[in-house]
Scaffold this active site. Structure first.
Site, mmCIF file in Angstrom:
data_model
loop_
_atom_site.group_PDB
_atom_site.id
_atom_site.type_symbol
_atom_site.label_atom_id
_atom_site.label_comp_id
_atom_site.label_asym_id
_atom_site.label_seq_id
_atom_site.Cartn_x
_atom_site.Cartn_y
_atom_site.Cartn_z
ATOM 1 N N ALA A 1 0.810 -1.224 0.000
ATOM 2 C CA ALA A 1 0.000 0.000 0.000
ATOM 3 C C ALA A 1 0.846 1.279 0.000
ATOM 4 C CB ALA A 1 -0.918 -0.022 1.220
ATOM 5 N N THR B 1 0.479 5.580 -1.567
ATOM 6 C CA THR B 1 0.035 6.691 -0.703
ATOM 7 C C THR B 1 0.287 8.040 -1.388
ATOM 8 O OG1 THR B 1 2.137 6.658 0.493
ATOM 9 C CG2 THR B 1 0.306 5.478 1.511
ATOM 10 N N ARG C 1 -1.806 1.017 7.872
ATOM 11 C CA ARG C 1 -1.227 1.126 9.217
ATOM 12 C C ARG C 1 -0.526 2.431 9.533
ATOM 13 N NH1 ARG C 1 -1.121 -3.766 7.306
ATOM 14 N NH2 ARG C 1 -1.976 -5.430 8.580
ATOM 15 N N VAL D 1 -4.589 -3.446 -4.863
ATOM 16 C CA VAL D 1 -5.752 -3.818 -5.680
ATOM 17 C C VAL D 1 -6.159 -2.630 -6.557
ATOM 18 C CG1 VAL D 1 -6.572 -5.497 -3.965
ATOM 19 C CG2 VAL D 1 -7.354 -3.132 -3.799
ATOM 20 N N ASP D 2 -5.235 -1.639 -6.677
ATOM 21 C CA ASP D 2 -5.624 -0.353 -7.264
ATOM 22 C C ASP D 2 -5.311 -0.197 -8.743
ATOM 23 O OD1 ASP D 2 -2.831 0.036 -7.254
ATOM 24 O OD2 ASP D 2 -2.867 1.197 -5.388
ATOM 25 N N HIS E 1 -3.779 -9.962 -3.893
ATOM 26 C CA HIS E 1 -5.023 -9.700 -3.167
ATOM 27 C C HIS E 1 -6.167 -9.294 -4.087
ATOM 28 C CE1 HIS E 1 -2.474 -8.993 0.717
ATOM 29 N NE2 HIS E 1 -2.597 -10.259 0.396
ATOM 30 N N CYS F 1 -26.423 -8.275 -7.512
ATOM 31 C CA CYS F 1 -26.298 -8.691 -8.907
ATOM 32 C C CYS F 1 -27.590 -8.332 -9.636
ATOM 33 C CB CYS F 1 -26.051 -10.195 -8.943
ATOM 34 S SG CYS F 1 -26.033 -10.895 -10.598
ATOM 35 N N CYS G 1 -29.295 -11.885 -10.861
ATOM 36 C CA CYS G 1 -29.935 -12.872 -9.971
ATOM 37 C C CYS G 1 -30.142 -12.346 -8.546
ATOM 38 C CB CYS G 1 -29.095 -14.145 -9.933
ATOM 39 S SG CYS G 1 -27.623 -13.982 -8.919
ATOM 40 N N SER H 1 4.787 -3.023 4.748
ATOM 41 C CA SER H 1 5.201 -3.277 6.131
ATOM 42 C C SER H 1 5.716 -4.709 6.287
ATOM 43 C CB SER H 1 4.006 -3.048 7.064
ATOM 44 O OG SER H 1 2.925 -3.872 6.659
HETATM 45 P P1 NAD Z 1 0.588 -1.515 5.160
HETATM 46 O O1 NAD Z 1 -0.427 -0.451 5.313
HETATM 47 O O2 NAD Z 1 0.699 -2.567 6.181
HETATM 48 O O3 NAD Z 1 2.056 -0.864 5.052
HETATM 49 C C1 NAD Z 1 2.370 0.133 4.179
HETATM 50 C C2 NAD Z 1 3.833 0.515 4.424
HETATM 51 O O4 NAD Z 1 4.163 1.535 3.482
HETATM 52 C C3 NAD Z 1 4.089 1.094 5.817
HETATM 53 O O5 NAD Z 1 5.121 0.353 6.428
HETATM 54 C C4 NAD Z 1 4.509 2.562 5.572
HETATM 55 O O6 NAD Z 1 5.564 2.978 6.404
HETATM 56 C C5 NAD Z 1 4.957 2.521 4.135
HETATM 57 N N1 NAD Z 1 4.727 3.746 3.393
HETATM 58 C C6 NAD Z 1 3.634 4.561 3.408
HETATM 59 N N2 NAD Z 1 3.777 5.570 2.513
HETATM 60 C C7 NAD Z 1 4.993 5.390 1.935
HETATM 61 C C8 NAD Z 1 5.719 6.106 0.940
HETATM 62 N N3 NAD Z 1 5.234 7.216 0.372
HETATM 63 N N4 NAD Z 1 6.935 5.634 0.581
HETATM 64 C C9 NAD Z 1 7.465 4.516 1.165
HETATM 65 N N5 NAD Z 1 6.818 3.815 2.121
HETATM 66 C C10 NAD Z 1 5.600 4.232 2.490
HETATM 67 O O7 NAD Z 1 0.363 -2.111 3.732
HETATM 68 P P2 NAD Z 1 0.818 -3.480 3.065
HETATM 69 O O8 NAD Z 1 2.124 -3.942 3.631
HETATM 70 O O9 NAD Z 1 0.653 -3.311 1.629
HETATM 71 O O10 NAD Z 1 -0.260 -4.555 3.538
HETATM 72 C C11 NAD Z 1 -1.558 -4.306 3.917
HETATM 73 C C12 NAD Z 1 -2.691 -4.620 2.993
HETATM 74 O O11 NAD Z 1 -3.147 -3.411 2.498
HETATM 75 C C13 NAD Z 1 -2.516 -5.452 1.801
HETATM 76 O O12 NAD Z 1 -3.340 -6.535 2.015
HETATM 77 C C14 NAD Z 1 -3.111 -4.632 0.626
HETATM 78 O O13 NAD Z 1 -3.933 -5.495 -0.123
HETATM 79 C C15 NAD Z 1 -3.938 -3.612 1.322
HETATM 80 N N6 NAD Z 1 -4.107 -2.244 0.816
HETATM 81 C C16 NAD Z 1 -3.962 -1.946 -0.498
HETATM 82 C C17 NAD Z 1 -4.107 -0.627 -0.922
HETATM 83 C C18 NAD Z 1 -3.993 -0.310 -2.390
HETATM 84 O O14 NAD Z 1 -4.357 -1.143 -3.228
HETATM 85 N N7 NAD Z 1 -3.482 0.862 -2.738
HETATM 86 C C19 NAD Z 1 -4.350 0.376 0.010
HETATM 87 C C20 NAD Z 1 -4.499 0.028 1.366
HETATM 88 C C21 NAD Z 1 -4.367 -1.303 1.766
#
Ligand code: NAD
Length: 260
Positions: A28, A32, A40, A107-108, A125, A158, A161, A200
């Site tokens: 994720a 961001t 998290r 998933v984006d 995912h 749906c 159905c 993470s």
């Molecule tokens: P997580 O939220 O556990 O961790 C994200 C990590 O990214 C953190 O450790 C944080 O310090 C770091 N981070 C945040 N912004 C950053 C940046 N700009 N540069 C570098 N590091 C940065 O997410 P995860 O480990 O991907 O796992 C959690 C779950 O979140 C997965 O199952 C995923 O499917 C889901 N998820 C996906 C999305 C998406 O598709 N964009 C968004 C939110 C959650």
């Protein structure tokens, strides 16, 4: 004097240039900077929603949980977003012929929008591109479902159905798509460099993918703002933003790559 990030980015560029097979593993945190919150970090999705609500079983059983789930996805993970510099840098790695594949927890769909072909993106995912009926299996493009949600429907069903419609993503308590996980694990075992960007590394079984690469003696690079359980195993560890870091890395790869 070169600042620290330049030095570290140079080391990553050298590893990329000398590697035969590069796998990029993302979470994720790579998205961001596109405006999609992670789970998290401060301000992340788990500050507004309770993770215990987001299980597959509750989604099926409880219409109120279903409503919250759609809201969490549409306001958070599935909000309209564009790829950022980090996604484009990974797309550039592909164009330079240096990318074996991307294994993502996201998933984006932003890797594909950033220039990586679908065939090279392994989505552990699932994906928010589709919603699927749990009764008849009919699939709906998410844009159609979004229009219905925007018009006020809270738990879209749906239209064929009236079964429960579920975003085509993996919820807590659901198994990962077996073939995708198998292929991702195989690619990790076969690569000689795995670059983690924005994860993470605490969500399993996804986090087993970089662990496999390390067991198979691949070099590991971690680019993540906060510590991860695998930091001690990284050849290069960068605590900086994905966009700036990956832009620097790709710029250096372009400069250093031998031209044929
Ligand atoms: P997580 O939220 O556990 O961790 C994200 C990590 O990214 C953190 O450790 C944080 O310090 C770091 N981070 C945040 N912004 C950053 C940046 N700009 N540069 C570098 N590091 C940065 O997410 P995860 O480990 O991907 O796992 C959690 C779950 O979140 C997965 O199952 C995923 O499917 C889901 N998820 C996906 C999305 C998406 O598709 N964009 C968004 C939110 C959650």
């Amino acid at each position: 004097m070169l600042d620290n990030l330049d030095v570290l980015a140079g080391k990553v560029a050298d590893l990329i240039i000398s590697a035969q097979k590069v796998v990029v593993f993302t979470g994720a945190g790579i998205s961001t900077e596109s405006g999609i919150p992670d789970f998290r970090s401060p301000g992340g999705i788990w500050e507004r929603f309770n993770p215990d609500d987001f299980t597959y079983a509750k989604f099926i059983d409880d219409p109120e949980v279903r409503r919250k789930h759609w809201q969490m996805l549409m306001d958070g993970i599935a909000r309209e977003a564009k790829p950022n510099a980090a996604h484009y840098a990974v797309g550039e790695l592909h164009k330079l012929g240096k990318l074996d594949c991307v294994v993502t927890q996201n998933v984006d769909n932003l890797h594909q929008k950033g220039g990586v072909p679908d065939s090279k993106v392994f989505e552990l995912h699932g994906s928010m591109r589709w919603a699927v009926c749990l009764r008849c299996g009919e699939r709906y493009p998410m844009e159609q479902v979004r229009i219905r949600l925007d018009a006020g429907e809270q738990t879209p069903d749906c239209t064929a159905c009236h079964g429960v419609l579920k975003p085509d993503v993996i919820m807590f308590g659901e198994p990962l798509p077996e073939l995708v996980l198998e292929e991702a694990s195989y690619r990790a075992t076969a690569c000689d460099l795995l670059i983690v960007v924005g994860s993470s590394l605490v969500v399993y079984p996804a986090a087993s993918v970089p662990a496999r690469a390390v067991r198979a003696r691949a070099r590991l690079v971690i680019i993540n703002l906060s510590p991860t359980p695998m930091d001690g195993q990284a050849s290069v560890l960068i605590r900086a933003k994905a966009g700036e870091t990956m832009s620097k890395v790709i710029q250096l790869v372009r400069q250093k790559i031998p031209r044929g």
